[in-house]
Design a protein around this motif. Sequence first.
Motif, mmCIF file in Angstrom:
data_model
loop_
_atom_site.group_PDB
_atom_site.id
_atom_site.type_symbol
_atom_site.label_atom_id
_atom_site.label_comp_id
_atom_site.label_asym_id
_atom_site.label_seq_id
_atom_site.Cartn_x
_atom_site.Cartn_y
_atom_site.Cartn_z
ATOM 1 N N VAL A 58 0.842 -1.187 0.000
ATOM 2 C CA VAL A 58 0.000 0.000 0.000
ATOM 3 C C VAL A 58 0.879 1.238 0.000
ATOM 4 C CG1 VAL A 58 -1.714 1.323 1.264
ATOM 5 C CG2 VAL A 58 -1.876 -1.162 1.199
ATOM 6 N N LEU A 59 0.613 2.112 -0.949
ATOM 7 C CA LEU A 59 1.341 3.382 -0.978
ATOM 8 C C LEU A 59 0.542 4.440 -0.231
ATOM 9 C CD1 LEU A 59 3.322 5.550 -1.986
ATOM 10 C CD2 LEU A 59 1.983 5.655 -4.091
ATOM 11 N N LEU A 60 -0.668 4.664 -0.669
ATOM 12 C CA LEU A 60 -1.492 5.727 -0.089
ATOM 13 C C LEU A 60 -2.901 5.236 0.179
ATOM 14 C CD1 LEU A 60 -0.893 9.049 -2.048
ATOM 15 C CD2 LEU A 60 -0.094 8.423 0.219
ATOM 16 N N GLY A 61 -3.425 5.636 1.333
ATOM 17 C CA GLY A 61 -4.832 5.431 1.642
ATOM 18 C C GLY A 61 -5.274 6.651 2.418
ATOM 19 N N HIS A 67 -3.986 11.515 5.566
ATOM 20 C CA HIS A 67 -4.177 12.340 6.764
ATOM 21 C C HIS A 67 -2.838 12.608 7.433
ATOM 22 C CE1 HIS A 67 -8.674 11.236 7.308
ATOM 23 N NE2 HIS A 67 -8.541 12.405 6.749
ATOM 24 N N LEU A 68 -2.050 11.544 7.535
ATOM 25 C CA LEU A 68 -0.747 11.688 8.186
ATOM 26 C C LEU A 68 0.140 12.660 7.421
ATOM 27 C CD1 LEU A 68 1.244 10.828 10.373
ATOM 28 C CD2 LEU A 68 1.920 8.921 8.913
ATOM 29 N N LEU A 69 0.183 12.506 6.123
ATOM 30 C CA LEU A 69 1.044 13.393 5.321
ATOM 31 C C LEU A 69 0.610 14.848 5.472
ATOM 32 C CD1 LEU A 69 1.562 11.300 2.051
ATOM 33 C CD2 LEU A 69 3.130 11.592 3.969
ATOM 34 N N LYS A 70 -0.695 15.065 5.500
ATOM 35 C CA LYS A 70 -1.176 16.438 5.680
ATOM 36 C C LYS A 70 -0.759 16.986 7.046
ATOM 37 C CE LYS A 70 -5.316 16.210 2.736
ATOM 38 N NZ LYS A 70 -6.775 16.003 2.777
ATOM 39 N N LYS A 103 4.630 5.253 17.079
ATOM 40 C CA LYS A 103 5.034 4.011 16.411
ATOM 41 C C LYS A 103 4.195 3.777 15.162
ATOM 42 C CE LYS A 103 5.019 -0.961 17.017
ATOM 43 N NZ LYS A 103 4.476 -2.048 17.850
ATOM 44 N N LYS A 104 2.885 3.911 15.325
ATOM 45 C CA LYS A 104 1.993 3.672 14.189
ATOM 46 C C LYS A 104 2.280 4.672 13.070
ATOM 47 C CE LYS A 104 -2.473 2.740 12.546
ATOM 48 N NZ LYS A 104 -3.484 1.718 12.690
ATOM 49 N N ALA A 105 2.462 5.927 13.467
ATOM 50 C CA ALA A 105 2.741 6.958 12.468
ATOM 51 C C ALA A 105 4.049 6.656 11.739
ATOM 52 C CB ALA A 105 2.810 8.331 13.133
ATOM 53 N N TRP A 106 5.040 6.260 12.503
ATOM 54 C CA TRP A 106 6.336 5.990 11.879
ATOM 55 C C TRP A 106 6.226 4.810 10.913
ATOM 56 C CZ3 TRP A 106 9.589 1.831 11.543
ATOM 57 C CH2 TRP A 106 10.829 2.090 10.962
ATOM 58 N N GLN A 107 5.524 3.759 11.326
ATOM 59 C CA GLN A 107 5.359 2.595 10.454
ATOM 60 C C GLN A 107 4.653 2.976 9.153
ATOM 61 O OE1 GLN A 107 3.321 -0.005 13.194
ATOM 62 N NE2 GLN A 107 5.132 -1.261 13.563
ATOM 63 N N LEU A 108 3.625 3.797 9.276
ATOM 64 C CA LEU A 108 2.888 4.223 8.078
ATOM 65 C C LEU A 108 3.809 5.000 7.138
ATOM 66 C CD1 LEU A 108 -0.566 5.392 9.504
ATOM 67 C CD2 LEU A 108 -0.151 3.512 7.934
ATOM 68 N N LEU A 109 4.511 5.969 7.707
ATOM 69 C CA LEU A 109 5.363 6.820 6.869
ATOM 70 C C LEU A 109 6.482 6.021 6.221
ATOM 71 C CD1 LEU A 109 5.990 9.601 5.813
ATOM 72 C CD2 LEU A 109 7.361 10.021 7.865
ATOM 73 N N ASP A 110 7.046 5.101 7.013
ATOM 74 C CA ASP A 110 8.114 4.257 6.486
ATOM 75 C C ASP A 110 7.602 3.457 5.295
ATOM 76 O OD1 ASP A 110 10.812 3.183 6.767
ATOM 77 O OD2 ASP A 110 9.811 1.309 7.288
ATOM 78 N N SER A 111 6.403 2.904 5.452
ATOM 79 C CA SER A 111 5.811 2.115 4.385
ATOM 80 C C SER A 111 5.542 2.973 3.145
ATOM 81 C CB SER A 111 4.522 1.487 4.898
ATOM 82 O OG SER A 111 3.735 1.011 3.833
ATOM 83 N N VAL A 112 5.069 4.185 3.374
ATOM 84 C CA VAL A 112 4.821 5.100 2.251
ATOM 85 C C VAL A 112 6.116 5.344 1.482
ATOM 86 C CG1 VAL A 112 4.279 7.484 1.637
ATOM 87 C CG2 VAL A 112 2.828 6.266 3.259
#
Lengths: 112, 112
Positions: free
Chosen positions: A17-20, A25-28, A48-57
């Motif tokens: 997954v790149l973007l959902g 929301h996080l990027l904004k 932690k959750k935010a970091w995981q999301l951003l890392d995945s992006v």
Amino acid sequence: MEYKIKSRIWIESNENVLLGEGRVHLLKAIQKTGSLSKAAKSLHISYKKAWQLLDSVNKSAKKPVTINSIGGKGGGGAELTDYGKSLVKAFDEINRNCWAFLDNELKKIESI
Amino acid sequence: MEYKIKSRIWIESNENVLLGEGRVHLLKAIQKTGSLSKAAKSLHISYKKAWQLLDSVNKSAKKPVTINSIGGKGGGGAELTDYGKSLVKAFDEINRNCWAFLDNELKKIESI
DNA sequence: ATTCGCTATATTTGTTAGGATATAACGAAA
DNA sequence: TTTCGTTATATCCTAACAAATATAGCGAAT
């Protein structure tokens, strides 16, 4: 009592997954606050959750979406690249268009 | 390495989910097998889960989606009403149209 | 050199959704 | 009136997922 149609869209890059909606929301929030930890707080999710999301992006994107800096003035921070900003804008636009499209399609069910 | 766009759509009736992909799969399996328990087996989900889904569908819909019978020849069974069949058909059509719409929209991102 | 707030991780603790299991109720048919 | 395979429902248990916590490492500025 009316029916409503809802949707979730996301963009994948070779099975990841790149973007959902959550990632956008996080990027904004990063764009607004200038840091990942502040963005996490503002969204009431764990760092932690935010970091995981951003890392995945960043791992799924063709080009970097954010620039993260560790240490230095203010301890570091994170900011969107131009590519990241474009992605966010495009995603929002597609999402809005999709809602409009589906609202129209729903008439097929309401007429049953 | 190309981006792909995916989506999930669902229909709500006063805050309750009426139809989503899982529920539509279940309804199709009921149509095929004539019973809720057989449908659950064919989808490899528990009877409990299948029953909860179907109960929720029937409670949210404006008109009954299935007719369930207890006891009698064969122990009972479940079958779709005409309304249920129409809903399934309409949902599938909307879903397919949505995919096509989004595939076209994705070009906005690929051109970035 | 020390402080600062951040990124980056690992580890532990809690919570919740779902699976497994059990059982009652049902009605047609033999 | 017994058998049968369902629908319908409750209870327990576990495993996956998220939250909480802890800690290392960084580099600019003072």
